[in-house]
Each structure stands twice: as C-alpha cells, then as structure tokens.
Design a protein around this motif. Sequence first.
Motif, mmCIF file in Angstrom:
data_model
loop_
_atom_site.group_PDB
_atom_site.id
_atom_site.type_symbol
_atom_site.label_atom_id
_atom_site.label_comp_id
_atom_site.label_asym_id
_atom_site.label_seq_id
_atom_site.Cartn_x
_atom_site.Cartn_y
_atom_site.Cartn_z
ATOM 1 N N SER A 90 33.138 12.119 -34.046
ATOM 2 C CA SER A 90 31.899 11.793 -34.760
ATOM 3 C C SER A 90 31.041 13.022 -35.049
ATOM 4 N N HIS A 91 31.057 14.016 -34.161
ATOM 5 C CA HIS A 91 30.222 15.204 -34.385
ATOM 6 C C HIS A 91 30.782 16.127 -35.457
ATOM 7 N N LYS A 92 32.031 15.944 -35.839
ATOM 8 C CA LYS A 92 32.663 16.797 -36.857
ATOM 9 C C LYS A 92 32.615 16.176 -38.258
#
Length: 185
Positions: free
Chosen positions: A117-119
């Motif tokens: 999700s952070h990428k």
Amino acid sequence: MISDLYSLFEKQGEFLRFSEIDFACLDSVYASPEQVYGIAIYENEEQLLENWEEAADELAVKVQSRLTGELMPLRWDMYLILLVKQHEIRANTRKKIENDRQYFRKILLSEKDYPFSHKLPLILDIKPSNKFILFDDHHFLEELKQYLSTGTIERIGQGFFEGEYDQEDLYRMLVLPYANRGEEV
C-alpha cells in the motif's frame, strides 16, 4: 502476497476489474474513475526482464489506446505494476524499469516491498496537522485585508487581522451595533 495486492484494489470500492478483455501478458487490470492499474506477475527477476515490455505494450494497446472522449484524461493516470515473487530485485533492474516512462509509470514490487500500500498511489492520504497548513486563518485574513478599504480596516481594528478577537468580541463588534439600531441581522 498476490491476493493481498488484489485486495488493495477490491477494498477501495471504486476499482473495477476488467473482465471483458483477454490479456496475454497481464494478470489483471483494475480501473477507477481516476486511475488505471495493470498488474503483471513474474516468478523471478529473469522472467521480469524478459517479459515486462510486452506487458507494457499490451496495457498501452488494449487499454490506453481505447481511452477516448471523456475517458481520455485517464491516459495520464495509468500504472503498470510488475510484481516479482522473490525477496528482492537488483537496484539496476528496478532503476531501469521504473525510470522508463514510455506510455505510463511502472511500479516494481517484490516480497521486500510488502505491504504494498505504501508503494502504490491509490489514495492521496494527507492528514491535517499544524505543520501542514496551506491556507490558515492568518493567510485568509491577510488576503481579506488587501480587498478592504483603509476606513474599513481602521473601523475593524488591527487586532481583528492578528486573531486577537474571540467569537464574542466579533459578535459585539460586528453584529450588535446593527442589532441595536433595529436593523435585521
């Protein structure tokens, strides 16, 4: 790991999975009113290097080229996610692929990038804080001051623009004088 990637899109609610188009090189394509994501999955880095350009071409031809009319702006919000089922990918491979901006942006994921999700630019998640205020009360009052006459600024007083008055002060200063004259407020 793969199911977690798919669930990121499915949990968003806005994304729909393309099911009407047969893809040879892509495993899935998800689209929302704002973005399109193609997903290609590879067993290892060697397979990635041999096949990622075909996946990019397929997404460009079968999806991007068909975005016409009111869907045309989506051409600039497309991403190709290349997921490799190994722990890490060499830096030079990552750099070569992610720096290639032909058609759309490429995002390379490996087990090391989990959770994904952070990428992925799925949501612009800005949480307000006192450090991140683009236009606060002070800015608003300074902008307002530029549009008021000198006389109005003098009647209101400099304290108004410096935030020295609370709600009751403003009510007494701006509303009561008119209410006491019998005017409708």
